[in-house]
Write an enzyme that holds these catalytic residues in place. Sequence first.
Site, PDB file in Angstrom:
ATOM      1  NE  ARG A   1     -34.192  50.027  -6.923  1.00  0.00           N
ATOM      2  CZ  ARG A   1     -34.339  49.659  -5.674  1.00  0.00           C
ATOM      3  NH1 ARG A   1     -34.247  48.381  -5.335  1.00  0.00           N
ATOM      4  NH2 ARG A   1     -34.557  50.530  -4.721  1.00  0.00           N
TER       5      ARG A   1
ATOM      6  CE1 TYR B   1     -38.723  52.460 -12.625  1.00  0.00           C
ATOM      7  CE2 TYR B   1     -37.287  50.862 -11.563  1.00  0.00           C
ATOM      8  CZ  TYR B   1     -37.806  52.132 -11.646  1.00  0.00           C
ATOM      9  OH  TYR B   1     -37.380  53.091 -10.763  1.00  0.00           O
TER      10      TYR B   1
ATOM     11  CE  LYS C   1     -30.463  52.358  -7.703  1.00  0.00           C
ATOM     12  NZ  LYS C   1     -29.901  53.281  -6.712  1.00  0.00           N
TER      13      LYS C   1
ATOM     14  CG  HIS D   1     -27.674  53.537  -2.826  1.00  0.00           C
ATOM     15  ND1 HIS D   1     -28.846  53.230  -2.173  1.00  0.00           N
ATOM     16  CD2 HIS D   1     -28.043  54.198  -3.945  1.00  0.00           C
ATOM     17  CE1 HIS D   1     -29.873  53.676  -2.863  1.00  0.00           C
ATOM     18  NE2 HIS D   1     -29.420  54.274  -3.945  1.00  0.00           N
TER      19      HIS D   1
ATOM     20  CB  SER E   1     -34.789  54.111  -2.792  1.00  0.00           C
ATOM     21  OG  SER E   1     -33.842  53.144  -3.106  1.00  0.00           O
TER      22      SER E   1
ATOM     23  CB  CYS F   1     -34.254  59.329   1.841  1.00  0.00           C
ATOM     24  SG  CYS F   1     -35.100  58.091   2.804  1.00  0.00           S
TER      25      CYS F   1
ATOM     26  CG  ASP G   1     -28.529  56.316  -7.289  1.00  0.00           C
ATOM     27  OD1 ASP G   1     -29.083  56.331  -6.177  1.00  0.00           O
ATOM     28  OD2 ASP G   1     -28.657  55.372  -8.088  1.00  0.00           O
TER      29      ASP G   1
ATOM     30  NE  ARG H   1     -37.395  56.357 -10.335  1.00  0.00           N
ATOM     31  CZ  ARG H   1     -36.446  56.107  -9.441  1.00  0.00           C
ATOM     32  NH1 ARG H   1     -35.276  56.680  -9.513  1.00  0.00           N
ATOM     33  NH2 ARG H   1     -36.697  55.306  -8.432  1.00  0.00           N
TER      34      ARG H   1
END
Length: 600
Positions: A71, A199, A208, A228, A250, A252, A279, A378
């Site tokens: 991102r 991406y 998002k 989130h 993000s 974690c 997410d 990913r």
Amino acid sequence: MALTKNPQLNQWIDEMAQMCQPDKIILIDGSEAQKKQLTDEACATGEVARLNQEKLPGCLYHRTAQNDVARVEHLTYICTTLKEDAGPTNNWMAPQEGYRRAAEIFRGSMKGRTMYVIPFSMGPVGSPFSKIGVELTDSIYVVLNMLIMTRAGQEVLDTLGAGGAFTKCLHGKAERDVNKRLILHFPEDNAIWSVGSGYGGNVLLGKKCLALRIASYIARQEMWLAEHMLILGIEEPSGRIDYIAAAFPSACGKTNLAMMVPPEGLKVKGYRIWTVGDDIAWMRIDTDGKLWAINPETGFFGVAPGTNSRTNPNALATTQKNTIFTNVVLNPDGTVWWEDGEGEPAAAGALDWKGNPWKPGLTDEQGKPVKGAHPNSRFTAPIEQCPSHSFRLDHHHGVNISAIVFGGRRAHLAPLVYQAFSWSHGVYMGATMASERTAAQYGKQGEVRRDPMAMLPFCGYNMADYFEHWLRMGVRMRWQPKIFHVNWFRQDEDGNFLWPGYGENLRILEWILARSRNDLQAVKTAIGFVPRLKDIDMTDLALPPGAMESLFEIDPQAWRQEMASVAEFFETFGDRLPLELWAQHEALERRLEELGDSRT
Ligand code: OXD
Ligand code: MN
């Protein structure tokens, strides 16, 4: 002939097509036949490749451009009429300026290409929780990903009808030039324009862009929460299932936590995990005055490196079929590999994420190891394929949330778990979250940044107003979930993790649920309630002597330093920051002085 029965949608598609000038326009109907046709076409052009269909049936491989792997927060804007409405944590551009600059890049960019029209629903089709979007894109990769991540196709158009509202999402790859890349949100127009990237986080606009940035803006007006957060159900030996929603910045370990496997000692007692989402959570106060949540998505867009049968066996099982792998190592037999993954990569003949020959142990001219998979590579996989997926995924009202958990990656400072004294204190805990930067964001890794509610890059409006909204939501609930903070990443002086993490985290979730039900006493400290050590179920887990004590150590000096940095952060919002947060800040300051840690 008009493409759909919705005149407003038809007109918008026409206008966008006039600007982008695609050769063709194709409506995505959600059928298997169309999906196959598009996959064949993308394979023919090299946009994607089929993987070994015996070992990985239905799986595809894709590489992004090398300058387009994460991102781009510095190119992501909130375009509101007033700059103050975007707030100090967002990049801002005036809407007119945004449309003008992006149009320059979009103009004529789809010549020789096809524009796909993807009607999609975030949330079960027709649910009062759900929102409809329509994404226009010139990328089949985006179409194939959206078919996994959302409910897409004719059924959504039928639900939209002739007059229904939808988020207008325009995406074009253009030249995929970082200097001609913009991710723009127009909350006042319910619109998103993303250009110059391929991406996922920048181009799967349901995720998002819609489900967090635009949805958070709408949620404030409609009095709900777009967060989130992962959602997971914990089934206790009695058969009772309680659900928690948890926010972590993000990468974690959110995906790992969302589909964790209970450690053997707890499994034999009868504990089970039910994955609702990894997410995003959309949460509403229902007629019972409780908070209910849905996962608006239908798939995982998860980070591949680090996923293996120890860290996340359920993710591994989920990705064995119908999965799109992006920027991982391609083995010569058509299978995939990534760092910290399962087994070994091919000894010869593998290609790295850039398409270059690669083998384990490869180094560059400076002798530095060359990674085979990009650190932010990913997998896109359907949630239904997850062995732990919840049977309530399609439930129109979602699941009742018993506890909200905030977390961060902090080597020191925050204890393993602590509980807020009240909803307002919990909002303060969320607003003051901080974490170390990871590979999912463009920029320097390792440095600590404040990331309130893990929403810093995803809040579609002024975060001061967002905190106010959280405070108001608490007042509206008849039954508020209890709020907790966890830190799985605390280290000793030598940099070793003190807590084993992964499935063992269930031991902490058990305590959280017991506290949510008011079943257990706890120890009051300056920062919140912490467990009595005897209340953490340690069946079959032996930690070194003193480790548990260290995990719950509270260093008032370090906290005071932290609070100075929090105050600095709060000041950036000026007098728009709710006074209640300053009151919580001062109360914590006083408690640190007066109370200290009452356990010692
Ligand atoms: C993600 C993120 O989910 O960056 O990809 O948060
Ligand atoms: Mn995320």
